[in-house]
Design a protein around this motif. Sequence first.
Motif, PDB file in Angstrom:
ATOM      1  N   ARG A  48     -37.504 -56.504 -13.737  1.00  0.00           N
ATOM      2  CA  ARG A  48     -37.279 -55.075 -14.481  1.00  0.00           C
ATOM      3  C   ARG A  48     -38.446 -54.146 -14.121  1.00  0.00           C
ATOM      4  O   ARG A  48     -39.493 -54.692 -14.101  1.00  0.00           O
ATOM      5  CB  ARG A  48     -36.846 -55.222 -15.842  1.00  0.00           C
ATOM      6  CG  ARG A  48     -37.386 -54.379 -16.850  1.00  0.00           C
ATOM      7  CD  ARG A  48     -36.544 -54.395 -18.116  1.00  0.00           C
ATOM      8  NE  ARG A  48     -37.550 -55.037 -19.172  1.00  0.00           N
ATOM      9  CZ  ARG A  48     -38.750 -54.354 -19.462  1.00  0.00           C
ATOM     10  NH1 ARG A  48     -39.375 -53.574 -19.007  1.00  0.00           N
ATOM     11  NH2 ARG A  48     -39.272 -55.088 -20.702  1.00  0.00           N
ATOM     12  N   TYR A  60     -45.298 -58.574 -19.290  1.00  0.00           N
ATOM     13  CA  TYR A  60     -44.606 -59.424 -18.286  1.00  0.00           C
ATOM     14  C   TYR A  60     -45.578 -59.387 -17.065  1.00  0.00           C
ATOM     15  O   TYR A  60     -46.523 -58.600 -16.888  1.00  0.00           O
ATOM     16  CB  TYR A  60     -43.265 -58.745 -17.842  1.00  0.00           C
ATOM     17  CG  TYR A  60     -42.087 -58.914 -18.845  1.00  0.00           C
ATOM     18  CD1 TYR A  60     -41.464 -60.051 -18.890  1.00  0.00           C
ATOM     19  CD2 TYR A  60     -41.571 -57.768 -19.647  1.00  0.00           C
ATOM     20  CE1 TYR A  60     -40.281 -60.275 -19.875  1.00  0.00           C
ATOM     21  CE2 TYR A  60     -40.364 -57.944 -20.359  1.00  0.00           C
ATOM     22  CZ  TYR A  60     -40.013 -59.218 -20.450  1.00  0.00           C
ATOM     23  OH  TYR A  60     -38.783 -59.331 -21.419  1.00  0.00           O
ATOM     24  N   TYR A  88     -35.312 -62.595 -15.069  1.00  0.00           N
ATOM     25  CA  TYR A  88     -36.441 -63.032 -15.798  1.00  0.00           C
ATOM     26  C   TYR A  88     -36.565 -64.576 -15.553  1.00  0.00           C
ATOM     27  O   TYR A  88     -35.469 -65.284 -15.590  1.00  0.00           O
ATOM     28  CB  TYR A  88     -36.023 -62.605 -17.222  1.00  0.00           C
ATOM     29  CG  TYR A  88     -35.810 -61.485 -17.605  1.00  0.00           C
ATOM     30  CD1 TYR A  88     -34.703 -60.809 -17.460  1.00  0.00           C
ATOM     31  CD2 TYR A  88     -36.668 -60.483 -18.348  1.00  0.00           C
ATOM     32  CE1 TYR A  88     -34.475 -59.310 -17.779  1.00  0.00           C
ATOM     33  CE2 TYR A  88     -36.429 -59.078 -18.482  1.00  0.00           C
ATOM     34  CZ  TYR A  88     -35.317 -58.431 -18.498  1.00  0.00           C
ATOM     35  OH  TYR A  88     -35.401 -57.370 -18.918  1.00  0.00           O
ATOM     36  N   ASP A 108     -39.622 -66.342 -25.483  1.00  0.00           N
ATOM     37  CA  ASP A 108     -38.742 -65.170 -25.753  1.00  0.00           C
ATOM     38  C   ASP A 108     -37.926 -65.117 -24.765  1.00  0.00           C
ATOM     39  O   ASP A 108     -38.104 -64.411 -23.569  1.00  0.00           O
ATOM     40  CB  ASP A 108     -39.648 -64.089 -26.032  1.00  0.00           C
ATOM     41  CG  ASP A 108     -38.812 -62.668 -26.311  1.00  0.00           C
ATOM     42  OD1 ASP A 108     -37.433 -62.850 -25.976  1.00  0.00           O
ATOM     43  OD2 ASP A 108     -39.278 -61.523 -26.507  1.00  0.00           O
ATOM     44  N   ARG A 155     -26.751 -53.218 -23.507  1.00  0.00           N
ATOM     45  CA  ARG A 155     -27.414 -54.017 -24.155  1.00  0.00           C
ATOM     46  C   ARG A 155     -26.568 -54.395 -25.408  1.00  0.00           C
ATOM     47  O   ARG A 155     -26.326 -55.551 -25.849  1.00  0.00           O
ATOM     48  CB  ARG A 155     -28.948 -53.545 -24.607  1.00  0.00           C
ATOM     49  CG  ARG A 155     -29.873 -53.729 -23.419  1.00  0.00           C
ATOM     50  CD  ARG A 155     -31.374 -53.537 -23.363  1.00  0.00           C
ATOM     51  NE  ARG A 155     -31.742 -53.575 -22.299  1.00  0.00           N
ATOM     52  CZ  ARG A 155     -33.037 -54.508 -22.420  1.00  0.00           C
ATOM     53  NH1 ARG A 155     -33.576 -54.957 -23.287  1.00  0.00           N
ATOM     54  NH2 ARG A 155     -33.617 -54.724 -21.211  1.00  0.00           N
TER      55      ARG A 155
HETATM   56  P1  5GP Z   1     -36.359 -57.058 -22.099  1.00  0.00           P
HETATM   57  O1  5GP Z   1     -36.013 -56.152 -20.854  1.00  0.00           O
HETATM   58  O2  5GP Z   1     -35.851 -56.280 -23.373  1.00  0.00           O
HETATM   59  O3  5GP Z   1     -37.877 -57.258 -22.252  1.00  0.00           O
HETATM   60  O4  5GP Z   1     -35.845 -58.393 -22.179  1.00  0.00           O
HETATM   61  C1  5GP Z   1     -34.418 -58.640 -21.982  1.00  0.00           C
HETATM   62  C2  5GP Z   1     -33.944 -59.957 -22.455  1.00  0.00           C
HETATM   63  O5  5GP Z   1     -34.611 -60.849 -21.312  1.00  0.00           O
HETATM   64  C3  5GP Z   1     -34.154 -60.404 -23.738  1.00  0.00           C
HETATM   65  O6  5GP Z   1     -33.273 -61.011 -24.215  1.00  0.00           O
HETATM   66  C4  5GP Z   1     -35.367 -61.513 -23.530  1.00  0.00           C
HETATM   67  O7  5GP Z   1     -35.494 -62.368 -24.329  1.00  0.00           O
HETATM   68  C5  5GP Z   1     -35.041 -61.875 -22.226  1.00  0.00           C
HETATM   69  N1  5GP Z   1     -35.915 -62.471 -21.494  1.00  0.00           N
HETATM   70  C6  5GP Z   1     -37.402 -62.396 -21.228  1.00  0.00           C
HETATM   71  N2  5GP Z   1     -38.045 -63.216 -20.542  1.00  0.00           N
HETATM   72  C7  5GP Z   1     -37.116 -64.033 -20.086  1.00  0.00           C
HETATM   73  C8  5GP Z   1     -37.338 -65.151 -19.344  1.00  0.00           C
HETATM   74  O8  5GP Z   1     -38.200 -65.730 -19.103  1.00  0.00           O
HETATM   75  N3  5GP Z   1     -36.112 -65.942 -19.045  1.00  0.00           N
HETATM   76  C9  5GP Z   1     -34.832 -65.671 -19.825  1.00  0.00           C
HETATM   77  N4  5GP Z   1     -33.856 -66.435 -19.479  1.00  0.00           N
HETATM   78  N5  5GP Z   1     -34.918 -64.662 -20.468  1.00  0.00           N
HETATM   79  C10 5GP Z   1     -35.734 -63.736 -20.664  1.00  0.00           C
END
Ligand code: 5GP
Length: 235
Positions: A48, A60, A88, A108, A155
């Motif tokens: 992202r 990240y 992710y 997370d 979302r």
């Molecule tokens: P955001 O884009 O809002 O930072 O994260 C979106 C979603 O991706 C969140 O639900 C977060 O928990 C999930 N997420 C973040 N890092 C990882 C990861 O390493 N693995 C997985 N499976 N989900 C992740």
Amino acid sequence: MATHKVSSSTYGMLVVLSGPSGVGKNTLVKKGLETIDRVTYSISATTRQPRNGEKDGIDYFFISKEDFKERIQRDEFLEWAEVYGNFYGTPRTYVESMLKKGIDVLLDIDTRGAASIRKKVSNAISVFVLPPTADELMNRLIGRGTDSKAVISNRMSHVIDEIKSIPYYDYVIVNADITEATEHLKAIITAERCKVERANLFGLFNELEQKFMNGGGLSVPLSSMKDEKKGPIIL
Ligand code: 5GP
């Protein structure tokens, strides 16, 4: 004088946090790192785009899709998932090295990532973070002002699916107040550290056996109570 002290396991625990976007997992992680000893956070890799204010290597590891796919091929992720149209993943080496040092690792990650962790790491603990009300969740998502309307509605449309996986989690934290939510996280981690299966009792068992067995007439040596299943976590 005692030569062995009972300590919690020499291996750290994996603590998975999931919950809808906007529920405050980031803040909970930050507060958790400030207030709980012997914990760290695993920074995920993602394809992202960074939001305003996000920094590479802190929020990240921001990488390209090609790079992400190569890392999958090289088995560099403990788990990975496509979430809201982006990839992710949890870098494996960092997590394993921290667990070996006896440090607990907060992740997370989304509900599918949590499901893969549960399959691979039987003694991982998982916590689902909920908002106090639906309105509050919507206000937080809109209020943080970092995402477009299309991103927010994408979302929101996943919230119900995410909530359906709550039964697979060990704990729920309702994040109405961040201080209270952090206390609950700390309480969960403390209780898990005190579980018999995580305690490192064998030094004490051996010592008790040497000192008390002759007079005590125990028929089963305490040291034989060692259960291989409770040994190191195999990732
Ligand atoms: P955001 O884009 O809002 O930072 O994260 C979106 C979603 O991706 C969140 O639900 C977060 O928990 C999930 N997420 C973040 N890092 C990882 C990861 O390493 N693995 C997985 N499976 N989900 C992740």
